[in-house]
Write a protein that holds these residues in place. Structure first.
Motif, short mmCIF file in Angstrom:
data_model
loop_
_atom_site.label_atom_id
_atom_site.label_comp_id
_atom_site.label_asym_id
_atom_site.label_seq_id
_atom_site.Cartn_x
_atom_site.Cartn_y
_atom_site.Cartn_z
N HIS A 285 -11.62 -8.76 -8.99
CA HIS A 285 -11.54 -7.24 -9.41
C HIS A 285 -11.80 -6.43 -8.13
O HIS A 285 -11.13 -5.48 -7.84
N VAL A 286 -12.55 -6.82 -7.18
CA VAL A 286 -12.82 -6.00 -5.83
C VAL A 286 -11.58 -6.01 -5.13
O VAL A 286 -11.24 -4.98 -4.42
N SER A 287 -11.00 -7.27 -5.17
CA SER A 287 -9.61 -7.14 -4.07
C SER A 287 -8.57 -6.24 -4.92
O SER A 287 -7.70 -5.56 -4.19
N GLU A 288 -8.60 -6.19 -6.14
CA GLU A 288 -7.53 -5.26 -6.92
C GLU A 288 -7.96 -3.83 -6.79
O GLU A 288 -7.10 -3.12 -6.33
N LYS A 289 -9.20 -3.63 -6.63
CA LYS A 289 -9.65 -2.24 -6.37
C LYS A 289 -9.57 -1.85 -4.96
O LYS A 289 -9.03 -0.54 -4.57
N GLN A 290 -9.29 -2.82 -3.93
CA GLN A 290 -9.15 -2.58 -2.80
C GLN A 290 -7.82 -2.28 -2.53
O GLN A 290 -7.32 -1.24 -1.74
N ASP A 291 -7.06 -3.03 -3.14
CA ASP A 291 -5.41 -2.73 -3.22
C ASP A 291 -5.21 -1.36 -3.66
O ASP A 291 -4.05 -0.51 -3.18
N GLU A 292 -5.83 -0.99 -4.70
CA GLU A 292 -5.60 0.42 -5.47
C GLU A 292 -6.12 1.59 -4.26
O GLU A 292 -5.16 2.35 -4.23
N ILE A 293 -7.24 1.09 -3.73
CA ILE A 293 -7.63 2.31 -2.71
C ILE A 293 -6.65 2.32 -1.57
O ILE A 293 -6.37 3.52 -1.26
N GLU A 294 -6.17 1.32 -0.97
CA GLU A 294 -5.38 1.24 -0.11
C GLU A 294 -3.83 2.30 -0.56
O GLU A 294 -3.04 2.91 0.46
N SER A 295 -3.44 1.75 -1.70
CA SER A 295 -2.19 2.27 -2.20
C SER A 295 -2.54 3.93 -2.36
O SER A 295 -1.62 4.66 -2.11
N VAL A 296 -3.46 4.40 -2.66
CA VAL A 296 -3.73 5.78 -3.07
C VAL A 296 -3.85 6.48 -1.68
O VAL A 296 -3.46 7.77 -1.55
N GLN A 297 -4.49 5.90 -0.74
CA GLN A 297 -4.50 6.32 0.62
C GLN A 297 -3.18 6.43 1.43
O GLN A 297 -3.05 7.60 1.77
N ALA A 298 -2.29 5.60 1.14
CA ALA A 298 -0.81 5.56 1.74
C ALA A 298 -0.11 6.77 0.90
O ALA A 298 0.40 7.64 1.70
N GLN A 299 -0.27 7.01 -0.33
CA GLN A 299 0.29 8.22 -1.02
C GLN A 299 -0.41 9.38 -0.60
O GLN A 299 0.34 10.51 -0.48
N LEU A 300 -1.70 9.49 -0.36
CA LEU A 300 -2.40 10.69 0.10
C LEU A 300 -1.93 11.11 1.71
O LEU A 300 -1.59 11.94 1.67
N SER A 301 -1.78 10.02 2.56
CA SER A 301 -1.04 10.25 3.69
C SER A 301 0.37 10.88 3.71
O SER A 301 0.74 11.82 4.59
N SER B 121 1.58 14.52 5.16
CA SER B 121 2.76 14.63 6.00
C SER B 121 3.76 15.50 5.60
O SER B 121 4.56 16.42 6.32
N GLN B 122 3.96 15.27 3.99
CA GLN B 122 4.88 16.33 3.43
C GLN B 122 4.27 17.83 3.48
O GLN B 122 5.41 18.81 3.70
N LEU B 123 3.17 17.99 3.28
CA LEU B 123 2.47 19.34 3.19
C LEU B 123 2.65 19.79 4.73
O LEU B 123 3.30 21.05 4.89
N GLU B 124 2.47 19.19 5.62
CA GLU B 124 2.68 19.59 7.04
C GLU B 124 4.09 20.14 7.51
O GLU B 124 4.59 21.01 7.93
#
Length: 195
Positions: free
Chosen positions: A8-24, A28-31
């Motif tokens: 469950h922790v590794s799934e949440k970690q993957d989800e956090i990384e995915s959301v951070q990539a989307q945010l990044s 960059s699109q906003l800039e």
């Protein structure tokens, strides 16, 4: 339970990384979409047809910016009174919205009368100081002969806004209403008589 918890922790970690990539990616699109002017100032004209998601070309003008140091005020003076105005005459501009007047001088008197005004949102076809009618191409045609007088304001940053309207008081030689009326009647007689 321990294995499920680690899974469950590794799934949440993957989800956090995915959301951070989307945010990044969104950052960059906003800039890329951010519009920054080369000069500072106040926006006085904006393309009203712009909306979110619309593509614009590199050479498309989407707005205009001006600094108040470079602002001139313009006055429309009718043909009966333009002869009384000279470069260097002192004046005072009083905004319609109220407030104190701003002093200045006449910088230039246009020797040719103004006939058509294009792209000026400050004029109206109904009950305005300058009576106008709309021509076929979207311009406004003055119904009376006016001359454009350019004013240089002493302190343009004294609470004024771009596009602000107001009244101008000029110091001119005294005028006689009787003489003005006689000149008006004389002009009508000349026009009607066909001379």
């Amino acid at each position: 339970l321990e294995q499920d918890g680690r899974s469950h922790v590794s799934e949440k970690q993957d989800e956090i990384e995915s959301v951070q990539a989307q945010l990044s990616g969104l950052t960059s699109q906003l800039e890329q979409n951010r519009l920054v002017a080369e000069v500072g100032g106040q926006v006085y004209e904006w393309d009203e047809e712009l909306y979110e998601g619309r593509y614009v070309a590199k050479d498309h003008v989407i707005g205009r910016i001006a600094t108040l140091e470079d602002v001139y005020a313009y006055v429309f003076i009718d043909e009966d009174h333009v002869g009384d105005v000279a470069v260097g005459d002192s004046l005072e501009f009083f905004p319609i919205s109220g407030g104190e007047g701003v002093g200045g001088v006449v910088a230039r008197v246009n020797p040719v009368n103004v006939e058509t005004i294009r792209g000026n949102t400050m004029l109206s076809r109904m009950r305005d100081d300058l009576p106008v009618v709309e021509d076929g191409s979207g311009g406004l045609v003055l119904m009376k002969s006016y001359y454009l007088v350019e004013m240089e304001l002493a302190d343009p940053e004294a609470g004024l806004r771009l596009g602000q309207r107001g009244k101008v008081w000029l110091r001119t030689p005294p005028r006689s209403r009787l003489i003005d009326t006689l000149r008006y009647v004389y002009r009508i007689l000349i026009k009607e008589s066909g001379f």
